[in-house]
Design an enzyme around this catalytic site. Structure first.
Site, mmCIF file in Angstrom:
data_model
loop_
_atom_site.group_PDB
_atom_site.id
_atom_site.type_symbol
_atom_site.label_atom_id
_atom_site.label_comp_id
_atom_site.label_asym_id
_atom_site.label_seq_id
_atom_site.Cartn_x
_atom_site.Cartn_y
_atom_site.Cartn_z
ATOM 1 N N CYS A 139 0.820 -1.226 0.000
ATOM 2 C CA CYS A 139 0.000 0.000 0.000
ATOM 3 C C CYS A 139 0.846 1.264 0.000
ATOM 4 C CB CYS A 139 -0.896 0.017 1.230
ATOM 5 S SG CYS A 139 -2.088 -1.304 1.195
ATOM 6 N N ASP A 140 2.151 1.126 0.167
ATOM 7 C CA ASP A 140 2.996 2.316 0.307
ATOM 8 C C ASP A 140 3.243 2.992 -1.040
ATOM 9 O OD1 ASP A 140 4.900 4.194 0.934
ATOM 10 O OD2 ASP A 140 5.927 2.886 2.368
#
Ligand SMILES: Cc1ncc(COP(=O)(O)O)c(C=O)c1O
Length: 382
Positions: free
Chosen positions: A331-332
């Site tokens: 998700c980064d």
């Protein structure tokens, strides 16, 4: 350990239909890399374990004929001596945790150590009271510039300090030696000659007759955007430079990490999703692609793309290419390859991108961040 073996990458993809990244070992490439050093380097190559300590990779390096290891922590010494009791380990880190030199010496018979300060020399001499048993390499800082990743601002001292340390090593009754590291992915063979000149200054200032020289690692892998000179240029330059020291029979070592393992591993990834010119892969910078994000590292891994036709047959996807932004699965926002990758215009989710020359500093530094971790290994003949 036996792992699945395939004749080609197409056969591997078609059989496994891999959803998660796969590490594909190519024994012939490990062999070729080792032979390059064993046949042409004018000394003894040690494998720098940190580049890739995966057990299957260590086995490839061992099977290819490498018997000396640059083990830069007690953990690496233990790992190598447990797996290969006959291996020779050299503890080539200039800063060691307290007690680890003593344990390496007493438990594993390690007798080569590195220092670049009085503090570490005192610590070493204190931990191993019989100084006559050890060879102490003084680490000199090499000139910066030839390599993508420099390794001389954290460790290494100048010829004046180096000379003083060499004299202290002799006074303590240990065997004096010198080492340096020109930096990793070094694209200039001349960097080694420059560093040998620094060695000469330390020797001249100290008046000490060194008993060995270790010229570190740094030998490059064939990445995209990097002009890698032929290896013989490196070996010829090194040989010529060392001849000028006029120390006949001086034992010579090198510590290649990248050069021994990069080409032997490809990573088979899958395109998970596509939004116009943005692709999402099942592997990224928290996984195998971390090194691409290092400051100064401007190379990329060579890639090949494969697709499946209506019958499910796997084939190379050719055609016009264009630049894509390539994201990893976490998700980064930072999980993105730093440079656009040139890939076929028609690439779609479900296609596979095989990244080559991914054996070094990939598996070794990946994380389990966000629940992504896969450890599937296969062997490829081709
Ligand atoms: C002391 C030392 N030796 C050898 C290596 C291996 O370097 P390379 O992978 O560039 O050959 C490194 C890399 O960090 C190192 O720090």
């Amino acid at each position: 350990m036996a792992i699945p073996r395939f004749a080609t990458v197409e056969e591997a993809i078609s059989t496994l239909k891999p959803i998660e990244p796969i590490y594909a070992l190519q024994p012939a490439k490990f062999k070729a890399a080792a032979v390059r050093f064993l046949d042409s380097f004018p000394g003894t190559p040690m494998y720098a374990v940190k580049a890739n300590p995966a057990p299957l990779v260590l086995d490839q390096v061992w099977d290819a004929g490498i018997r000396h290891f640059d083990t830069a922590s007690l953990g690496e010494v233990r790992m190598i001596k447990t797996r290969f009791p006959d291996a020779v380990c050299h503890f080539m880190a200039p800063v060691r945790l307290t007690g680890h030199a003593k344990a390496a010496f007493e438990d594993f018979g390690v007798t080569d150590f590195v220092v670049d300060s009085d503090y570490e020399l005192d610590k070493l001499l204190g931990e191993i009271p019989d100084h006559s048993k050890i060879r102490v390499f003084v680490r000199l800082a090499a000139a910066l510039g030839g390599a993508l990743l420099e390794l001389s601002s954290k460790f290494g001292t100048n010829p004046e300090e180096g000379a003083r340390l060499l004299k202290r090593v002799v006074a303590a009754g240990a065997k004096p030696a010198i080492t340096f590291h020109v930096g990793s992915q070094c694209l200039s063979s001349f960097s080694y000659a420059q560093a040998v000149e620094i060695v000469r200054r330390a020797i001249d200032r100290s008046g000490v007759k060194i008993t060995a020289l270790d010229i570190g690692g740094g030998f490059p892998a064939p990445y995209l955007n990097n002009d890698v000179p032929p290896y013989l240029w490196y070996f010829d330059t090194i040989r010529e430079a060392i001849d000028t020291l006029e120390i006949p029979g001086l034992p010579l070592y090198c510590e290649p990490g990248r050069a021994l393992v990069a080409e032997g591993v490809s990573v088979i990834t899958q395109v998970v999703s596509r939004k116009n010119d943005r692709l999402y892969l099942n592997d990224g910078t928290y996984g195998s692609f971390d090194e691409l994000t290092l400051p100064g590292f401007d190379a990329d891994y060579p890639n090949r793309v494969f697709t499946r036709d209506a019958m499910g047959r796997v084939m190379p996807l050719a055609g016009k290419t264009k630049p894509y932004r390539v994201y990893g699965p976490t998700c980064d926002t930072l999980d993105v390859l730093p440079r656009p990758q040139m890939l076929p215009e028609s690439i779609t989710p479900g296609d596979f991108i095989v990244f080559d020359a991914m054996g070094a500093y990939t598996v070794a530094v990946r994380t389990t961040f966000n629940g992504f971790w896969n450890d599937t290994w296969i062997e490829l003949d081709g």
